[in-house]
Design a protein around this motif. Structure first.
Motif, mmCIF file in Angstrom:
data_model
loop_
_atom_site.group_PDB
_atom_site.id
_atom_site.type_symbol
_atom_site.label_atom_id
_atom_site.label_comp_id
_atom_site.label_asym_id
_atom_site.label_seq_id
_atom_site.Cartn_x
_atom_site.Cartn_y
_atom_site.Cartn_z
ATOM 1 N N LYS A 1 -2.563 -4.404 15.092
ATOM 2 C CA LYS A 1 -1.647 -5.467 15.513
ATOM 3 C C LYS A 1 -0.542 -5.682 14.480
ATOM 4 N N ALA A 2 -0.900 -5.591 13.202
ATOM 5 C CA ALA A 2 0.108 -5.766 12.158
ATOM 6 C C ALA A 2 1.120 -4.631 12.190
ATOM 7 N N MET A 3 0.643 -3.401 12.347
ATOM 8 C CA MET A 3 1.544 -2.253 12.355
ATOM 9 C C MET A 3 2.365 -2.199 13.636
ATOM 10 N N ALA A 4 1.834 -2.716 14.731
ATOM 11 C CA ALA A 4 2.548 -2.670 16.011
ATOM 12 C C ALA A 4 3.851 -3.459 15.969
ATOM 13 N N GLU A 5 3.974 -4.378 15.028
ATOM 14 C CA GLU A 5 5.214 -5.147 14.918
ATOM 15 C C GLU A 5 6.410 -4.252 14.572
ATOM 16 N N LEU A 6 6.144 -3.095 13.984
ATOM 17 C CA LEU A 6 7.222 -2.167 13.636
ATOM 18 C C LEU A 6 7.862 -1.544 14.872
ATOM 19 N N ASP A 7 7.162 -1.588 15.993
ATOM 20 C CA ASP A 7 7.673 -0.925 17.195
ATOM 21 C C ASP A 7 9.016 -1.494 17.625
ATOM 22 N N ALA A 8 9.232 -2.776 17.388
ATOM 23 C CA ALA A 8 10.472 -3.425 17.827
ATOM 24 C C ALA A 8 11.503 -3.521 16.710
ATOM 25 N N GLU A 9 11.151 -3.051 15.498
ATOM 26 C CA GLU A 9 12.068 -3.168 14.374
ATOM 27 C C GLU A 9 12.948 -1.925 14.248
ATOM 28 N N SER A 10 14.129 -2.124 13.710
ATOM 29 C CA SER A 10 15.033 -1.005 13.424
ATOM 30 C C SER A 10 14.634 -0.414 12.082
ATOM 31 N N THR A 11 14.363 0.874 12.049
ATOM 32 C CA THR A 11 13.805 1.476 10.839
ATOM 33 C C THR A 11 14.720 2.484 10.158
ATOM 34 N N GLY A 12 15.883 2.803 10.705
ATOM 35 C CA GLY A 12 16.833 3.691 10.037
ATOM 36 C C GLY A 12 16.447 5.152 10.131
ATOM 37 N N THR A 13 16.633 5.883 9.036
ATOM 38 C CA THR A 13 16.384 7.326 9.005
ATOM 39 C C THR A 13 14.888 7.618 9.006
ATOM 40 N N PRO A 14 14.515 8.876 9.264
ATOM 41 C CA PRO A 14 13.091 9.218 9.205
ATOM 42 C C PRO A 14 12.482 8.914 7.840
ATOM 43 N N GLU A 15 13.223 9.191 6.764
ATOM 44 C CA GLU A 15 12.714 8.917 5.420
ATOM 45 C C GLU A 15 12.500 7.421 5.211
ATOM 46 N N GLU A 16 13.459 6.611 5.689
ATOM 47 C CA GLU A 16 13.310 5.158 5.585
ATOM 48 C C GLU A 16 12.136 4.679 6.434
ATOM 49 N N SER A 17 11.932 5.302 7.581
ATOM 50 C CA SER A 17 10.807 4.941 8.441
ATOM 51 C C SER A 17 9.477 5.250 7.767
ATOM 52 N N ALA A 18 9.413 6.397 7.093
ATOM 53 C CA ALA A 18 8.183 6.764 6.386
ATOM 54 C C ALA A 18 7.883 5.775 5.267
ATOM 55 N N ARG A 19 8.925 5.405 4.524
ATOM 56 C CA ARG A 19 8.729 4.427 3.450
ATOM 57 C C ARG A 19 8.298 3.080 4.021
ATOM 58 N N LEU A 20 8.872 2.712 5.169
ATOM 59 C CA LEU A 20 8.509 1.449 5.801
ATOM 60 C C LEU A 20 7.050 1.458 6.255
#
Length: 420
Positions: A52-71
């Motif tokens: 549930k905590a990680m699912a919140e990322l589904d609606a967030e803007s995460t940028g590049t793949p590298e930024e997404s991995a860091r996020l």
């Protein structure tokens, strides 16, 4: 090329466990599987809270793949702290933890985060490939060359995890990776309830059928159930498609949770397809023994040293038992040979002396064992064989058996002597 993603998800408690400690999520951009550990003490809580905590990322803007991995890594570390805090408030959950394997889609690339032994596979050009590496003790043994992949499947410590999230490690190490994808790729996220009991060749065959994704998910779970399903089974399938493809699969709108995370979701219900519901009813399957609970072991080197010492002790015991067994067998064979030889020395026969050409009474039997003769001269009568009549000569040459020395002497007395 713009890539779109179709997905399907399913989870089953299995045929042995009483609760589902797995959780899964399939959103618009985030897809994951988490397998809880800690039994009734909190495995289901750990996986559900993490999902549930990680699912919140589904609606967030995460940028590049590298930024997404860091996020992803950052959010997992924050989730780990949250789990530890939860244990502080609820001590009965002490020791709970969970694996995590999931990715965010960023165009035609995936940002992957992984910890534990849930897995990510890729089916590309009808070939299945494992992408993640298990953070388990047996994988450590495989990597060090101590055991083979086949031996790892049945190793008694295959449930020992070296990395997990939860109330077991304050600073867990999370693997991240950037992966390229293309239309036609099918990505499989699963708990070890699938990959631990269903051969990869069987998983590949099911995925190669080209069925709708949800049907494929159900078939994979069905296959695990046919093997007895001693563990919870959770499967998420994600297919990369061209964004303008007309055959993009119709899917339920919005995020979908499965397993323990599917409960207590506002407006949501547990994902359970008709096929999965049927499988939950009474069904004749091959039953197996309950699977050992996964547990966390952070002291890798110490644990390995303890295991090596234990293995050496076990090997010494095994060698001692083997040696005692060999000695026992040799003793039995020696005793049998001795008894057999003693019996032969109670027998006699009348024959021709090999050097004297006289009638000789032998003790033993005529046979030999290799170079060892089983008879010896008891008495040389001194009677030349040529002095016997024709019948007597033939009888002596063929030998005449006797049960005692007296009986042998009687035989000699009765031999006919040529009168010529």
């Amino acid at each position: 090329m713009t890539v779109a993603y179709a997905s399907a998800i399913g989870s089953h408690v299995g045929m042995v466990r009483s609760n589902n400690q797995d959780s899964g999520f399939a959103g618009d951009r985030l897809f994951l599987v988490a397998d809880g550990m800690g039994g009734h003490a909190g495995g289901d809580v750990a996986s559900a809270l993490t999902t549930k905590a990680m699912a919140e990322l589904d609606a967030e803007s995460t940028g590049t793949p590298e930024e997404s991995a860091r996020l992803l890594r950052k959010r997992l570390i924050e989730t780990n702290r949250m789990l530890r805090s939860t244990v502080g408030e609820r001590p009965e959950l002490s020791g709970m933890g969970t694996t995590f394997s999931g990715f965010l889609t960023v165009g035609d690339q995936l940002a992957l985060a992984h910890i534990g032994d849930s897995r990510l596979y890729l089916l590309r050009d009808d070939k299945l490939q494992q992408i993640t590496k298990d953070h388990t003790f047996v994988q450590r043994l495989v990597d060090s060359g101590r055991i083979t992949e086949e031996e790892a499947k049945t190793h008694p410590r295959r449930s020992v995890l070296m990395r997990v999230l939860g109330d077991v490690d304050s600073s867990p190490e999370v693997d991240t990776k950037i992966l390229d994808t293309r239309p036609g790729d099918v990505w499989l996220l699963c708990s070890d309830g699938l990959c631990g009991y269903v051969e990869e060749t069987d998983i590949e065959k099911i995925m190669r059928r080209g069925q709708p994704l949800q049907r494929t998910v159900d078939d994979l779970i069905d296959k695990a159930l046919s093997h007895g399903a001693p563990d919870n089974v959770t499967v998420v399938l994600v297919e990369a498609k061209e964004a303008n493809a007309e055959d993009t699969q119709e899917l339920p709108p919005g995020p979908r949770f499965a397993g323990s995370a599917a409960s207590e979701i506002p407006g949501g219900e547990p994902v359970s397809t008709a096929r999965t519901r049927l499988l939950g009813r009474k069904r004749v399957v091959r039953r197996v023994q309950p699977v050992a609970e996964s547990h966390f072991e952070p002291r890798v080197d110490e644990y390995l040293a303890e295991l090596i010492a234990e293995t050496k002790r076990r090997n010494r015991r095994r060698r001692l038992l083997w040696l005692l067994g060999v000695v026992g067998i040799l003793a039995a064979l020696t005793g049998a040979i001795a008894l057999g030889y003693q019996w032969t020395q109670t027998r006699y026969f009348v024959g021709v002396g090999t050097e004297t050409e006289t009638v000789v009474i032998y003790r033993g039997v005529q046979q030999s064992v290799g170079p060892f003769s089983l008879h010896s001269v008891a008495e040389d009568t001194g009677i030349p064989v040529e002095d016997l009549d024709g019948l007597g000569q033939r009888q002596v040459e063929r030998t005449l058996s006797a049960g005692s020395i007296e009986e042998a002497r009687d035989i000699v007395t009765r031999l006919g002597v040529d009168d010529e």
